[in-house]
Design an enzyme around this catalytic site. Structure first.
Site, PDB file in Angstrom:
ATOM      1  N   ASP A  84      54.916  44.323  18.710  1.00 20.89           N
ATOM      2  CA  ASP A  84      55.325  43.251  19.614  1.00 20.89           C
ATOM      3  C   ASP A  84      55.388  43.788  21.051  1.00 20.89           C
ATOM      4  O   ASP A  84      56.029  44.815  21.287  1.00 20.89           O
ATOM      5  CB  ASP A  84      56.713  42.758  19.150  1.00 20.89           C
ATOM      6  CG  ASP A  84      57.147  41.485  19.824  1.00 20.89           C
ATOM      7  OD1 ASP A  84      56.280  40.717  20.285  1.00 20.89           O
ATOM      8  OD2 ASP A  84      58.377  41.243  19.881  1.00 20.89           O
ATOM      9  N   ASP A 105      50.445  43.751  25.617  1.00 15.21           N
ATOM     10  CA  ASP A 105      51.042  42.934  26.662  1.00 15.21           C
ATOM     11  C   ASP A 105      50.621  43.474  28.023  1.00 15.21           C
ATOM     12  O   ASP A 105      51.286  44.317  28.615  1.00 15.21           O
ATOM     13  CB  ASP A 105      52.571  42.950  26.511  1.00 15.21           C
ATOM     14  CG  ASP A 105      53.252  42.082  27.558  1.00 15.21           C
ATOM     15  OD1 ASP A 105      52.555  41.560  28.445  1.00 15.21           O
ATOM     16  OD2 ASP A 105      54.487  41.932  27.488  1.00 15.21           O
ATOM     17  N   HIS A 207      56.440  32.789  22.088  1.00 15.32           N
ATOM     18  CA  HIS A 207      57.502  33.804  22.070  1.00 15.32           C
ATOM     19  C   HIS A 207      58.838  33.127  22.381  1.00 15.32           C
ATOM     20  O   HIS A 207      58.871  31.972  22.777  1.00 15.32           O
ATOM     21  CB  HIS A 207      57.206  34.879  23.135  1.00 15.32           C
ATOM     22  CG  HIS A 207      56.158  35.861  22.708  1.00 15.32           C
ATOM     23  ND1 HIS A 207      56.434  37.186  22.456  1.00 15.32           N
ATOM     24  CD2 HIS A 207      54.842  35.708  22.470  1.00 15.32           C
ATOM     25  CE1 HIS A 207      55.327  37.808  22.097  1.00 15.32           C
ATOM     26  NE2 HIS A 207      54.334  36.936  22.092  1.00 15.32           N
ATOM     27  N   GLY A 208      59.924  33.883  22.229  1.00 16.29           N
ATOM     28  CA  GLY A 208      61.243  33.347  22.588  1.00 16.29           C
ATOM     29  C   GLY A 208      61.640  32.187  21.712  1.00 16.29           C
ATOM     30  O   GLY A 208      62.213  31.201  22.180  1.00 16.29           O
ATOM     31  N   GLY A 209      61.370  32.298  20.398  1.00 12.69           N
ATOM     32  CA  GLY A 209      61.635  31.191  19.474  1.00 12.69           C
ATOM     33  C   GLY A 209      63.110  30.859  19.301  1.00 12.69           C
ATOM     34  O   GLY A 209      63.455  29.743  18.899  1.00 12.69           O
ATOM     35  N   ASN A 229      57.606  33.471  17.458  1.00 16.85           N
ATOM     36  CA  ASN A 229      58.381  34.712  17.350  1.00 16.85           C
ATOM     37  C   ASN A 229      59.879  34.439  17.411  1.00 16.85           C
ATOM     38  O   ASN A 229      60.354  33.768  18.331  1.00 16.85           O
ATOM     39  CB  ASN A 229      58.038  35.639  18.517  1.00 16.85           C
ATOM     40  CG  ASN A 229      56.615  36.131  18.472  1.00 16.85           C
ATOM     41  OD1 ASN A 229      55.826  35.731  17.631  1.00 16.85           O
ATOM     42  ND2 ASN A 229      56.281  37.022  19.395  1.00 16.85           N
ATOM     43  N   VAL A 230      60.595  35.001  16.450  1.00  6.89           N
ATOM     44  CA  VAL A 230      62.053  34.855  16.413  1.00  6.89           C
ATOM     45  C   VAL A 230      62.676  36.238  16.265  1.00  6.89           C
ATOM     46  O   VAL A 230      62.329  36.974  15.348  1.00  6.89           O
ATOM     47  CB  VAL A 230      62.492  33.966  15.225  1.00  6.89           C
ATOM     48  CG1 VAL A 230      64.010  33.846  15.173  1.00  6.89           C
ATOM     49  CG2 VAL A 230      61.852  32.587  15.307  1.00  6.89           C
TER      50      VAL A 230
HETATM   51  P1  13P Z   1      63.743  35.682  20.813  1.00  5.26           P
HETATM   52  O1  13P Z   1      64.518  36.954  20.771  1.00  5.26           O
HETATM   53  O2  13P Z   1      64.157  34.829  21.950  1.00  5.26           O
HETATM   54  O3  13P Z   1      63.790  34.963  19.506  1.00  5.26           O
HETATM   55  O4  13P Z   1      62.223  36.069  21.101  1.00  5.26           O
HETATM   56  C1  13P Z   1      61.502  36.803  20.170  1.00  5.26           C
HETATM   57  C2  13P Z   1      60.169  37.181  20.679  1.00  5.26           C
HETATM   58  O5  13P Z   1      59.535  36.458  21.403  1.00  5.26           O
HETATM   59  C3  13P Z   1      59.608  38.470  20.271  1.00  5.26           C
HETATM   60  O6  13P Z   1      58.483  38.807  20.998  1.00  5.26           O
END
Ligand code: 13P
Length: 287
Positions: A84, A105, A207-209, A229-230
């Site tokens: 990741d 990235d 991302h940022g689920g 992604n969580v």
């Molecule tokens: P969160 O921590 O907000 O769930 O984001 C996870 C993520 O995007 C990992 O790359």
């Protein structure tokens, strides 16, 4: 069954559902995610940030643990082991360690440099049968020291990166790592729609689920998101369940201090959270 993420995400994109990437931190996390995916007959992606890789003593340890656990638990659903937010060096370390998927990235590089490095890594990854994710438009907030401003991706740049042959693409659409602030404006569906139209059939990554409302998740999937992604949400429920156990004094009852007992409520909480997300994303019975 350890596989690259390409096929599972192409299927998700076609079938209008998303596969969850759940970031792992240790044995309990990995076991919880694998067992829940198997129980629900769902494909899954195990995400490993560079920080989590370091914490677990290196990507080699992570790959060895995941491979052995996959075998010992008799996991038959497709599982991708994915780096990741990888740096250029981190990508090579994971390729060597035996990961089945990487994310490069390069969003903080000027677009020309992002293109050059992504092109090289696409060739190396594909030569070895790994899938590769790239990012355009930084995801906001902070994750394991990776800090992003949260700008929305430029659809033209997305098309340029997609054309390099990456397998799936993370585009910034106002999403943020960690808990969303009260004044968050929500996802930019205008950006997502434009990116989706620009990149054709490429699976998109959200991302940022953590904390994104269910209706926004469903709309994002409708507009081409096939991987979500969580991370933080599993950390929060693990911490809360562990605190509950200790505050109830259970560690002081009998052999309640046994780490296998102490960590059990947190483990169960991760399983429940992963199940909730897999049902929401629609990946149940899609293995
Ligand atoms: P969160 O921590 O907000 O769930 O984001 C996870 C993520 O995007 C990992 O790359």
């Amino acid at each position: 069954m350890l596989v690259s993420a390409t096929e599972m995400l192409n299927k998700a994109r076609d079938g209008k559902y998303a596969v969850g990437q759940f970031n792992i931190n240790n044995l309990e996390w990995t076991k919880a995610v694998l067992l829940t995916a198997q129980k629900l007959n769902s494909p899954v992606i195990l995400g490993v940030s560079e920080g989590a890789g370091k914490y677990m003593t290196g990507f080699k340890t992570v790959a060895a643990m995941v491979k052995a656990m996959d075998e010992c638990l008799g996991i038959t659903v497709p599982v991708a082991l994915h780096l990741d937010h990888g740096t250029y060096d981190g990508c090579y370390k994971c390729i060597k360690a035996g990961f089945t998927s990487i994310m490069f990235d390069g969003s903080h590089f000027p677009i020309d440099e992002n293109i050059a490095k992504t092109t090289e890594l696409v060739n190396v990854a594909h030569g070895l049968g790994l899938s590769i994710e790239a990012e355009v438009g930084a995801i906001g907030g902070e994750e394991d020291g990776v800090i992003g401003k949260g700008e929305c991706a430029d659809p033209k740049e997305c098309k340029m990166i997609a054309d390099l042959g990456v397998d799936f693409l993370a585009a910034g659409i106002g999403n943020i790592h960690g808990v969303y602030p009260a004044n968050w404006e929500g996802l930019s569906f205008e950006t997502l729609d434009a990116v989706n139209k620009a990149v054709g059939a490429m699976p998109l990554v959200l991302h940022g689920g953590t904390g994104i409302p269910d209706d926004m998740i469903k709309k994002a999937i409708f507009l081409g998101v096939a991987k979500i992604n969580v991370n933080t949400e599993c950390q929060l429920v693990f911490a809360e369940a562990t605190r509950g156990y200790i505050e109830a004094g259970k560690d002081k009852q009998g052999k309640g201090f046994d780490p296998r007992k102490l960590l059990a409520p947190g483990f169960d909480a991760i399983c429940a959270k992963v199940e909730e997300k897999m049902r929401l994303f629609g990946s149940v019975d899609k293995a």
